[in-house]
Design a protein around this motif. Structure first.
Motif, PDB file in Angstrom:
ATOM      1  N   ASP A   1       0.851  -1.189   0.000  1.00  9.59           N
ATOM      2  CA  ASP A   1       0.000   0.000   0.000  1.00  9.59           C
ATOM      3  C   ASP A   1       0.886   1.239   0.000  1.00  9.59           C
ATOM      4  N   LEU A   2       1.006   1.878  -1.150  1.00  8.80           N
ATOM      5  CA  LEU A   2       1.811   3.090  -1.294  1.00  8.80           C
ATOM      6  C   LEU A   2       0.917   4.241  -1.743  1.00  8.80           C
ATOM      7  N   ALA A   3       1.444   5.442  -1.661  1.00  3.95           N
ATOM      8  CA  ALA A   3       0.694   6.625  -2.095  1.00  3.95           C
ATOM      9  C   ALA A   3       0.399   6.546  -3.595  1.00  3.95           C
ATOM     10  N   PRO A   4      -0.776   7.030  -4.016  1.00  2.00           N
ATOM     11  CA  PRO A   4      -1.139   6.972  -5.441  1.00  2.00           C
ATOM     12  C   PRO A   4      -0.167   7.719  -6.360  1.00  2.00           C
ATOM     13  N   ASP A   5       0.517   8.728  -5.828  1.00  4.73           N
ATOM     14  CA  ASP A   5       1.436   9.508  -6.667  1.00  4.73           C
ATOM     15  C   ASP A   5       2.882   9.023  -6.569  1.00  4.73           C
ATOM     16  N   THR A   6       3.086   7.775  -6.143  1.00  9.82           N
ATOM     17  CA  THR A   6       4.430   7.191  -6.067  1.00  9.82           C
ATOM     18  C   THR A   6       5.059   7.194  -7.454  1.00  9.82           C
ATOM     19  N   ARG A   7       6.295   7.677  -7.518  1.00  2.61           N
ATOM     20  CA  ARG A   7       6.982   7.790  -8.815  1.00  2.61           C
ATOM     21  C   ARG A   7       7.510   6.439  -9.265  1.00  2.61           C
ATOM     22  N   LEU A   8       7.445   6.210 -10.565  1.00  2.00           N
ATOM     23  CA  LEU A   8       7.941   4.980 -11.179  1.00  2.00           C
ATOM     24  C   LEU A   8       9.170   5.301 -12.004  1.00  2.00           C
ATOM     25  N   PRO A   9      10.115   4.414 -12.160  1.00  2.00           N
ATOM     26  CA  PRO A   9      10.117   3.026 -11.690  1.00  2.00           C
ATOM     27  C   PRO A   9      10.440   2.946 -10.201  1.00  2.00           C
ATOM     28  N   ILE A  10       9.969   1.865  -9.571  1.00  2.00           N
ATOM     29  CA  ILE A  10      10.221   1.627  -8.152  1.00  2.00           C
ATOM     30  C   ILE A  10      10.330   0.124  -7.923  1.00  2.00           C
ATOM     31  N   THR A  11      11.198  -0.255  -7.008  1.00  2.00           N
ATOM     32  CA  THR A  11      11.312  -1.653  -6.606  1.00  2.00           C
ATOM     33  C   THR A  11      10.601  -1.816  -5.273  1.00  2.00           C
ATOM     34  N   VAL A  12       9.700  -2.785  -5.210  1.00  2.00           N
ATOM     35  CA  VAL A  12       8.907  -3.021  -4.004  1.00  2.00           C
ATOM     36  C   VAL A  12       8.987  -4.498  -3.618  1.00  2.00           C
ATOM     37  N   GLU A  13       8.576  -4.783  -2.408  1.00  2.00           N
ATOM     38  CA  GLU A  13       8.466  -6.157  -1.931  1.00  2.00           C
ATOM     39  C   GLU A  13       7.023  -6.585  -2.179  1.00  2.00           C
ATOM     40  N   ALA A  14       6.824  -7.529  -3.081  1.00  2.00           N
ATOM     41  CA  ALA A  14       5.488  -8.021  -3.434  1.00  2.00           C
ATOM     42  C   ALA A  14       5.367  -9.487  -3.030  1.00  2.00           C
ATOM     43  N   ARG A  15       4.133  -9.943  -2.904  1.00  2.00           N
ATOM     44  CA  ARG A  15       3.894 -11.319  -2.547  1.00  2.00           C
ATOM     45  C   ARG A  15       3.163 -12.002  -3.693  1.00  2.00           C
ATOM     46  N   ARG A  16       3.688 -13.147  -4.121  1.00  2.00           N
ATOM     47  CA  ARG A  16       3.047 -13.901  -5.195  1.00  2.00           C
ATOM     48  C   ARG A  16       1.911 -14.723  -4.610  1.00  2.00           C
ATOM     49  N   LEU A  17       0.745 -14.638  -5.230  1.00  2.00           N
ATOM     50  CA  LEU A  17      -0.444 -15.349  -4.772  1.00  2.00           C
ATOM     51  C   LEU A  17      -0.635 -16.617  -5.593  1.00  2.00           C
ATOM     52  N   GLY A  18      -1.266 -17.617  -4.995  1.00  2.00           N
ATOM     53  CA  GLY A  18      -1.522 -18.876  -5.700  1.00  2.00           C
ATOM     54  C   GLY A  18      -0.347 -19.817  -5.609  1.00  2.00           C
ATOM     55  N   ASP A  19      -0.428 -20.871  -6.403  1.00  2.00           N
ATOM     56  CA  ASP A  19       0.603 -21.927  -6.445  1.00  2.00           C
ATOM     57  C   ASP A  19       0.912 -22.403  -5.043  1.00  2.00           C
TER      58      ASP A  19
END
Length: 69
Positions: free
Chosen positions: A51-69
């Motif tokens: 959950d980041l601010a809507p105006d977050t500048r790209l490109p950005i590296t984030v910690e994401a979680r893969r769902l499924g599998d």
């Protein structure tokens, strides 16, 4: 997992997973603002983004979680 989110010159979003050397377009988003929800990549993977601010500048590296599998 670390994921880089970027936008190309045409405005299309993509995700790059360095550990897998995988780059795929983001084809669906749970939330209009991208952040804090689930996104679906072109290869079918689903990732939960932080959950980041809507105006977050790209490109950005984030910690994401893969769902499924």
């Amino acid at each position: 997992m670390k994921v880089m989110i970027r936008k190309d010159h045409a405005g299309a979003l993509s995700a790059y997973v360095p550990k897998k050397d995988l780059e795929e377009p983001i084809v669906a988003m749970e939330k209009e603002g991208l952040w804090g929800g689930k996104v679906t990549l072109g290869n079918g993977w689903q990732l939960e983004l932080p959950d980041l601010a809507p105006d977050t500048r790209l490109p950005i590296t984030v910690e994401a979680r893969r769902l499924g599998d």
